[in-house]
Design a protein around this motif. Structure first.
Motif, PDB file in Angstrom:
ATOM      1  N   CYS A 176     -14.478  14.750  -4.246  1.00  0.00           N
ATOM      2  CA  CYS A 176     -13.140  14.269  -4.611  1.00  0.00           C
ATOM      3  C   CYS A 176     -12.825  14.709  -6.026  1.00  0.00           C
ATOM      4  O   CYS A 176     -11.722  15.168  -6.305  1.00  0.00           O
ATOM      5  CB  CYS A 176     -13.094  12.745  -4.490  1.00  0.00           C
ATOM      6  SG  CYS A 176     -11.561  12.023  -5.094  1.00  0.00           S
ATOM      7  N   LYS A 226      -7.794  14.802 -11.940  1.00  0.00           N
ATOM      8  CA  LYS A 226      -7.715  13.736 -10.948  1.00  0.00           C
ATOM      9  C   LYS A 226      -6.446  12.908 -11.158  1.00  0.00           C
ATOM     10  O   LYS A 226      -6.356  12.126 -12.105  1.00  0.00           O
ATOM     11  CB  LYS A 226      -8.950  12.834 -11.056  1.00  0.00           C
ATOM     12  CG  LYS A 226      -8.977  11.674 -10.064  1.00  0.00           C
ATOM     13  CD  LYS A 226      -9.045  12.160  -8.631  1.00  0.00           C
ATOM     14  CE  LYS A 226      -9.000  10.989  -7.666  1.00  0.00           C
ATOM     15  NZ  LYS A 226      -8.859  11.423  -6.272  1.00  0.00           N
ATOM     16  N   HIS A 236      -7.911  11.004   2.619  1.00  0.00           N
ATOM     17  CA  HIS A 236      -6.711  10.350   2.086  1.00  0.00           C
ATOM     18  C   HIS A 236      -6.031   9.492   3.157  1.00  0.00           C
ATOM     19  O   HIS A 236      -6.706   8.768   3.873  1.00  0.00           O
ATOM     20  CB  HIS A 236      -5.788  11.386   1.453  1.00  0.00           C
ATOM     21  CG  HIS A 236      -6.437  12.070   0.289  1.00  0.00           C
ATOM     22  ND1 HIS A 236      -7.042  13.312   0.379  1.00  0.00           N
ATOM     23  CD2 HIS A 236      -6.653  11.662  -0.987  1.00  0.00           C
ATOM     24  CE1 HIS A 236      -7.577  13.637  -0.794  1.00  0.00           C
ATOM     25  NE2 HIS A 236      -7.356  12.651  -1.640  1.00  0.00           N
ATOM     26  N   LYS A 273      -8.700   6.543   4.074  1.00  0.00           N
ATOM     27  CA  LYS A 273      -9.773   6.538   3.071  1.00  0.00           C
ATOM     28  C   LYS A 273     -11.103   6.047   3.637  1.00  0.00           C
ATOM     29  O   LYS A 273     -11.970   5.582   2.900  1.00  0.00           O
ATOM     30  CB  LYS A 273      -9.358   5.734   1.837  1.00  0.00           C
ATOM     31  CG  LYS A 273      -8.171   6.365   1.097  1.00  0.00           C
ATOM     32  CD  LYS A 273      -7.983   5.816  -0.283  1.00  0.00           C
ATOM     33  CE  LYS A 273      -6.879   6.562  -1.032  1.00  0.00           C
ATOM     34  NZ  LYS A 273      -6.669   6.077  -2.396  1.00  0.00           N
ATOM     35  N   TYR A 316     -14.096   7.638   4.825  1.00  0.00           N
ATOM     36  CA  TYR A 316     -14.574   9.017   4.706  1.00  0.00           C
ATOM     37  C   TYR A 316     -15.295   9.534   5.940  1.00  0.00           C
ATOM     38  O   TYR A 316     -15.239  10.718   6.244  1.00  0.00           O
ATOM     39  CB  TYR A 316     -15.460   9.157   3.468  1.00  0.00           C
ATOM     40  CG  TYR A 316     -16.762   8.399   3.516  1.00  0.00           C
ATOM     41  CD1 TYR A 316     -17.925   9.000   3.976  1.00  0.00           C
ATOM     42  CD2 TYR A 316     -16.830   7.064   3.100  1.00  0.00           C
ATOM     43  CE1 TYR A 316     -19.118   8.303   4.032  1.00  0.00           C
ATOM     44  CE2 TYR A 316     -18.020   6.373   3.144  1.00  0.00           C
ATOM     45  CZ  TYR A 316     -19.159   6.979   3.610  1.00  0.00           C
ATOM     46  OH  TYR A 316     -20.340   6.291   3.667  1.00  0.00           O
ATOM     47  N   GLU A 356     -13.423  16.049   1.933  1.00  0.00           N
ATOM     48  CA  GLU A 356     -14.058  15.528   0.720  1.00  0.00           C
ATOM     49  C   GLU A 356     -15.521  15.212   1.014  1.00  0.00           C
ATOM     50  O   GLU A 356     -15.829  14.378   1.867  1.00  0.00           O
ATOM     51  CB  GLU A 356     -13.315  14.300   0.203  1.00  0.00           C
ATOM     52  CG  GLU A 356     -11.944  14.665  -0.339  1.00  0.00           C
ATOM     53  CD  GLU A 356     -11.302  13.574  -1.164  1.00  0.00           C
ATOM     54  OE1 GLU A 356     -10.674  13.904  -2.182  1.00  0.00           O
ATOM     55  OE2 GLU A 356     -11.415  12.396  -0.789  1.00  0.00           O
ATOM     56  N   SER A 386     -19.904  10.406  -5.496  1.00  0.00           N
ATOM     57  CA  SER A 386     -18.574  10.427  -6.085  1.00  0.00           C
ATOM     58  C   SER A 386     -18.316   9.211  -6.971  1.00  0.00           C
ATOM     59  O   SER A 386     -18.722   8.092  -6.645  1.00  0.00           O
ATOM     60  CB  SER A 386     -17.523  10.465  -4.972  1.00  0.00           C
ATOM     61  OG  SER A 386     -16.211  10.382  -5.504  1.00  0.00           O
ATOM     62  N   ASP A 411     -12.910   8.797  -5.134  1.00  0.00           N
ATOM     63  CA  ASP A 411     -12.836   8.410  -3.723  1.00  0.00           C
ATOM     64  C   ASP A 411     -14.163   8.672  -2.999  1.00  0.00           C
ATOM     65  O   ASP A 411     -14.891   9.608  -3.344  1.00  0.00           O
ATOM     66  CB  ASP A 411     -11.728   9.181  -3.014  1.00  0.00           C
ATOM     67  CG  ASP A 411     -10.340   8.731  -3.440  1.00  0.00           C
ATOM     68  OD1 ASP A 411     -10.238   7.684  -4.105  1.00  0.00           O
ATOM     69  OD2 ASP A 411      -9.365   9.437  -3.111  1.00  0.00           O
ATOM     70  N   CYS A 452     -16.895  10.050  -0.442  1.00  0.00           N
ATOM     71  CA  CYS A 452     -17.058  11.372   0.167  1.00  0.00           C
ATOM     72  C   CYS A 452     -18.131  11.350   1.249  1.00  0.00           C
ATOM     73  O   CYS A 452     -19.025  10.498   1.251  1.00  0.00           O
ATOM     74  CB  CYS A 452     -17.461  12.397  -0.898  1.00  0.00           C
ATOM     75  SG  CYS A 452     -16.208  12.710  -2.152  1.00  0.00           S
TER      76      CYS A 452
END
Length: 342
Positions: free
Chosen positions: A54, A90, A265, A270, A272, A302, A320, A323, A325
């Motif tokens: 991310c 970011k 996203h 979110k 992952y 990600e 990460s 966010d 991953c």
């Protein structure tokens, strides 16, 4: 006046002189750019995987991760082109939190943007030298692109930047693929308008100059999902979404028609691990329709060494700090699965 001018930034030429790209690496970058360009022009039927953390946080962990990608790239090179994500800017919804290596080359120290520029350039050059893979980054600040124009092979314009005129016009002067994400609202016409603008030539102010651009035929769309007025995630990677976008594209006179699917996203909510399922659904849609097969050029994923995410203070190697991953074991299996499904 509330501005406190801390230090004068180096010019792009000064930074490039301090951290030069060798002739051998410049040649390798040119070859990679040509190979990636052919995917968007339809001359190559290889599938793109724009994949990585991310946010790039610690150089050694990032290079370790990309070295692993380079070994997998060798195994799937007949079908897949891997573009590592080295995301050093970011965007933050509220403006708070870690803003990437550009702001903080050390996530636990105060912002230092000059040191950030130096750290980014050093890391990209090291990555290219050690892995042979040129990378992607998000263009959060349009005026910073020229610091890295000789090392980037792909640029993404984020959901919060895609409506901004300066982002669109800056992309129009690039000669590498630039993906324009749909805005957080999910309005596809906004995203397509940004592609029309980016593929057209313009005259505007850039870094203190009046400049003229000829348009970037490699500008394209990225579907990343949306959020409705109730804060609920609305995915847009399904077959019906791809057909809708394809039909909207068909009404426009553009140099090329292409889309990348962002598997995280708002498309994953979110979550992952959902990226694995989403990737395979997109590949199923490609197999179902020849139009979609030609239209969908790749996936954005990600991924890092460890699953999930952590606080900056936790210091888990390769995990990460923004966010969550996909971890390496899951990533390696997914890449091989994608190659088998293509």
């Amino acid at each position: 006046m509330s501005f406190d001018f801390l230090s004068k930034m180096p010019t792009p030429d000064e930074l490039k002189k301090d951290f030069p790209l060798s002739d051998d690496l410049a040649k390798l970058k040119s070859e990679r750019d040509d190979e990636i360009k052919k995917v968007f022009t339809g001359e190559s039927d290889k599938f793109l995987l724009i994949i990585g953390p991310c946010s790039a946080d610690h150089e050694d962990a990032v290079i370790d991760y990309i070295s692993r990608l380079s070994r997998i790239q060798e195994k799937v090179s007949d079908k897949i082109l891997v573009i590592p994500r080295i995301y050093t800017n970011k965007p933050r919804t509220t403006g708070m939190g870690y803003k990437g290596m550009l702001h903080q080359p050390d996530p636990e120290k105060k912002p230092d943007l000059v040191a950030g520029l130096q750290a980014i350039r050093k890391m990209h050059i090291r990555s290219l030298k050690e892995t042979g893979l040129t990378a992607a980054d998000e263009m959060l600040y349009p005026e910073n692109y020229t610091y890295f124009s000789d090392i980037l092979s792909y640029v993404a314009i984020g959901a919060r930047s895609v409506e901004d005129q300066q982002h669109r016009l800056t992309v129009s002067g690039m000669d590498i693929p630039a993906g324009m994400k749909n805005p957080t609202s999910g309005d596809l016409s906004v995203m397509l308008n940004s592609v029309v603008a980016a593929q057209s030539g313009h005259t505007f102010i850039y870094r203190g100059y009046e400049v003229k651009t000829s348009g970037n035929e490699l500008a394209h769309t990225i579907l990343r999902g949306a959020v409705n007025k109730h804060g609920q995630y609305i995915p847009n990677y399904h077959y019906e979404d791809l057909i809708r976008l394809y039909n909207m594209y068909s009404k426009l006179e553009l140099a090329n028609q292409a889309v990348i699917i962002d598997c995280n996203h708002s498309n994953s909510g979110k979550q992952y691990l959902e990226q694995i399922r989403i990737s395979k659904e997109v590949l199923h849609s490609k197999r179902h329709s020849e139009d979609i097969n030609k239209f969908v050029k790749g996936l954005m994923i990600e991924s890092y060494i460890e699953n999930g995410c952590q606080k900056v203070s936790e210091h888990v190697y390769g995990k990460s700090i923004t966010d969550p991953c996909l971890g390496w074991n899951e990533t390696e299996k997914l890449i091989l699965d994608i190659a088998n499904l293509l």
